[in-house]
Design a protein around this motif. Structure first.
Motif, PDB file in Angstrom:
ATOM      1  N   ASP A  39       0.825  -1.211   0.000  1.00 35.91           N
ATOM      2  CA  ASP A  39       0.000   0.000   0.000  1.00 35.91           C
ATOM      3  C   ASP A  39       0.858   1.259   0.000  1.00 35.91           C
ATOM      4  N   ALA A  40       1.910   1.256   0.799  1.00 30.84           N
ATOM      5  CA  ALA A  40       2.798   2.422   0.858  1.00 30.84           C
ATOM      6  C   ALA A  40       3.540   2.607  -0.467  1.00 30.84           C
ATOM      7  N   ALA A  41       3.956   1.500  -1.078  1.00 27.37           N
ATOM      8  CA  ALA A  41       4.652   1.580  -2.372  1.00 27.37           C
ATOM      9  C   ALA A  41       3.714   2.125  -3.446  1.00 27.37           C
ATOM     10  N   GLU A  42       2.471   1.635  -3.464  1.00 27.59           N
ATOM     11  CA  GLU A  42       1.506   2.123  -4.455  1.00 27.59           C
ATOM     12  C   GLU A  42       1.200   3.606  -4.235  1.00 27.59           C
ATOM     13  N   ALA A  43       1.124   4.034  -2.985  1.00 27.98           N
ATOM     14  CA  ALA A  43       0.882   5.449  -2.691  1.00 27.98           C
ATOM     15  C   ALA A  43       2.052   6.308  -3.172  1.00 27.98           C
ATOM     16  N   ALA A  44       3.266   5.813  -2.996  1.00 30.02           N
ATOM     17  CA  ALA A  44       4.448   6.551  -3.457  1.00 30.02           C
ATOM     18  C   ALA A  44       4.448   6.675  -4.977  1.00 30.02           C
ATOM     19  N   VAL A  45       4.065   5.604  -5.669  1.00 34.37           N
ATOM     20  CA  VAL A  45       3.979   5.649  -7.127  1.00 34.37           C
ATOM     21  C   VAL A  45       2.935   6.676  -7.545  1.00 34.37           C
ATOM     22  N   GLU A  46       1.764   6.650  -6.919  1.00 33.40           N
ATOM     23  CA  GLU A  46       0.697   7.603  -7.252  1.00 33.40           C
ATOM     24  C   GLU A  46       1.165   9.044  -7.066  1.00 33.40           C
ATOM     25  N   LEU A  47       1.828   9.326  -5.956  1.00 32.44           N
ATOM     26  CA  LEU A  47       2.339  10.682  -5.717  1.00 32.44           C
ATOM     27  C   LEU A  47       3.344  11.083  -6.788  1.00 32.44           C
ATOM     28  N   THR A  48       4.195  10.140  -7.163  1.00 32.10           N
ATOM     29  CA  THR A  48       5.197  10.412  -8.199  1.00 32.10           C
ATOM     30  C   THR A  48       4.533  10.704  -9.537  1.00 32.10           C
ATOM     31  N   GLN A  50       1.494  11.779 -10.094  1.00 34.46           N
ATOM     32  CA  GLN A  50       0.758  13.048 -10.027  1.00 34.46           C
ATOM     33  C   GLN A  50       1.693  14.240 -10.114  1.00 34.46           C
ATOM     34  N   ALA A  51       2.881  14.112  -9.561  1.00 34.93           N
ATOM     35  CA  ALA A  51       3.837  15.218  -9.536  1.00 34.93           C
ATOM     36  C   ALA A  51       4.625  15.348 -10.841  1.00 34.93           C
ATOM     37  N   ALA A  52       4.740  14.279 -11.606  1.00 38.75           N
ATOM     38  CA  ALA A  52       5.608  14.259 -12.784  1.00 38.75           C
ATOM     39  C   ALA A  52       5.349  15.397 -13.778  1.00 38.75           C
ATOM     40  N   PRO A  53       4.124  15.658 -14.203  1.00 34.27           N
ATOM     41  CA  PRO A  53       3.925  16.720 -15.200  1.00 34.27           C
ATOM     42  C   PRO A  53       4.280  18.117 -14.695  1.00 34.27           C
ATOM     43  N   THR A  54       4.118  18.375 -13.408  1.00 34.48           N
ATOM     44  CA  THR A  54       4.379  19.706 -12.900  1.00 34.48           C
ATOM     45  C   THR A  54       5.837  19.929 -12.532  1.00 34.48           C
ATOM     46  N   GLN A  55       6.579  18.854 -12.230  1.00 35.08           N
ATOM     47  CA  GLN A  55       7.957  19.026 -11.825  1.00 35.08           C
ATOM     48  C   GLN A  55       8.921  18.868 -12.984  1.00 35.08           C
ATOM     49  N   GLY A  56       8.474  18.294 -14.082  1.00 38.63           N
ATOM     50  CA  GLY A  56       9.288  18.182 -15.279  1.00 38.63           C
ATOM     51  C   GLY A  56      10.667  17.613 -15.041  1.00 38.63           C
TER      52      GLY A  56
END
Length: 60
Positions: A39-48, A50-56
């Motif tokens: 669950d923690a690994a999947e949450a980390a992937v989701e956060l990553t 979601q952040a990818a397009p804005t952090q470039g």
């Protein structure tokens, strides 16, 4: 990084928990980590993802 980039991810169970990686369109690892629970690994992937397009270029 282009706004229309796509990403893929992998989750692997390892002895000490779960390892994850996020890949860009070219198959290059742009982020990764390890967590004790799936669950923690999947949450980390989701956060990553979601952040990818804005952090470039911050992923690399």
């Amino acid at each position: 990084m282009r706004q229309d980039s796509s990403f893929a991810y992998s989750l692997s169970q390892v002895e000490e928990g779960w390892r994850w990686s996020v890949y860009d369109e070219d198959g290059v690892i742009v982020a990764g980590g390890a967590n004790e629970s799936r669950d923690a690994a999947e949450a980390a992937v989701e956060l990553t993802l979601q952040a990818a397009p804005t952090q470039g270029a911050a992923f690399g």
